[in-house]
Enzyme design. Sequence first.
Site, PDB file in Angstrom:
ATOM      1  N   CYS A 100     -49.385 -14.448  10.465  1.00  0.00           N
ATOM      2  CA  CYS A 100     -48.908 -13.126  10.051  1.00  0.00           C
ATOM      3  C   CYS A 100     -49.614 -12.003  10.815  1.00  0.00           C
ATOM      4  O   CYS A 100     -49.418 -11.860  12.003  1.00  0.00           O
ATOM      5  CB  CYS A 100     -49.005 -12.961   8.535  1.00  0.00           C
ATOM      6  SG  CYS A 100     -47.941 -11.610   7.965  1.00  0.00           S
ATOM      7  N   HIS A 123     -46.051 -17.525   6.548  1.00  0.00           N
ATOM      8  CA  HIS A 123     -47.294 -17.873   5.854  1.00  0.00           C
ATOM      9  C   HIS A 123     -47.338 -19.363   5.501  1.00  0.00           C
ATOM     10  O   HIS A 123     -47.159 -19.734   4.329  1.00  0.00           O
ATOM     11  CB  HIS A 123     -47.445 -17.034   4.573  1.00  0.00           C
ATOM     12  CG  HIS A 123     -47.908 -15.632   4.823  1.00  0.00           C
ATOM     13  ND1 HIS A 123     -49.225 -15.319   5.031  1.00  0.00           N
ATOM     14  CD2 HIS A 123     -47.216 -14.472   4.923  1.00  0.00           C
ATOM     15  CE1 HIS A 123     -49.344 -14.009   5.240  1.00  0.00           C
ATOM     16  NE2 HIS A 123     -48.138 -13.471   5.178  1.00  0.00           N
ATOM     17  N   GLU A 146     -49.776 -21.209   5.054  1.00  0.00           N
ATOM     18  CA  GLU A 146     -50.890 -21.576   4.159  1.00  0.00           C
ATOM     19  C   GLU A 146     -50.461 -21.604   2.689  1.00  0.00           C
ATOM     20  O   GLU A 146     -51.107 -22.263   1.870  1.00  0.00           O
ATOM     21  CB  GLU A 146     -52.072 -20.611   4.357  1.00  0.00           C
ATOM     22  CG  GLU A 146     -51.953 -19.250   3.655  1.00  0.00           C
ATOM     23  CD  GLU A 146     -51.039 -18.263   4.379  1.00  0.00           C
ATOM     24  OE1 GLU A 146     -50.424 -18.638   5.400  1.00  0.00           O
ATOM     25  OE2 GLU A 146     -50.940 -17.095   3.908  1.00  0.00           O
TER      26      GLU A 146
END
Length: 229
Positions: free
Chosen positions: A96, A203, A205
């Site tokens: 990001c 994203h 994660e």
Amino acid sequence: MAVIGICPCRKLPDYCESVSRAGGEPRVLDLSQGKPEDWLAAIGGVLLTGGGDVNPALYGEAPHPSFSPAEEGRDAAEVALVRAALERGMPILAICRGVQVLNVAAGGSLVQDIPSQIEGALEHRVETPPTAIAHEVWVSPGSQLARILADRLSGDSIAVNSRHHQAVRRVAPGFVVSAEAPDGVVEAIEREGDALCLGVQWHPENFWRTGEFRPLFDALVTAADQRTR
Ligand code: MN
């Protein structure tokens, strides 16, 4: 075990969990003191995290009205970190804001505000839940990203979350686009050649519970492990 240096941000737990699940040791860096060589000395790879906008002065532009700066000092520290890591061929995964920092640090520029600057853009700000699928991305065949995500792609595409209003515009010298959204917004860049050097705009994660993007973190930990061996 490979130690992965993680840039401080407001939502650290998912980044740390993703690194741990890939077999790495997450270490949150203290960028408030010391020098890039100190930060890099004890780690095998770098994970650049999400956050506010990079100051457009760093790529020679005046700020758009939507400019929402990152924490004081974060731009300068992360740009210095990226340049030192690139010089040393240290593995980098950038997420990001991270891909934006990576691109600017290496000489590229950004779209400052997708909704007002890209006609017909898709919705790139779907805030909740964190794993909400916002759009698909088209991964460039033959890219590192395509190799890493090979088992997860459907054709050349994969569905991603999206919480950003900026994106890579002019790609930094030495880098190539490795994924874009159907509206043409750049969703990933990479530097070919040396160790892993990859940035994604979504994203990954947030998906540690279900593992959709675990191969990205596996690739970072493996590259860091090979380097420190
Ligand atoms: Mn997006």
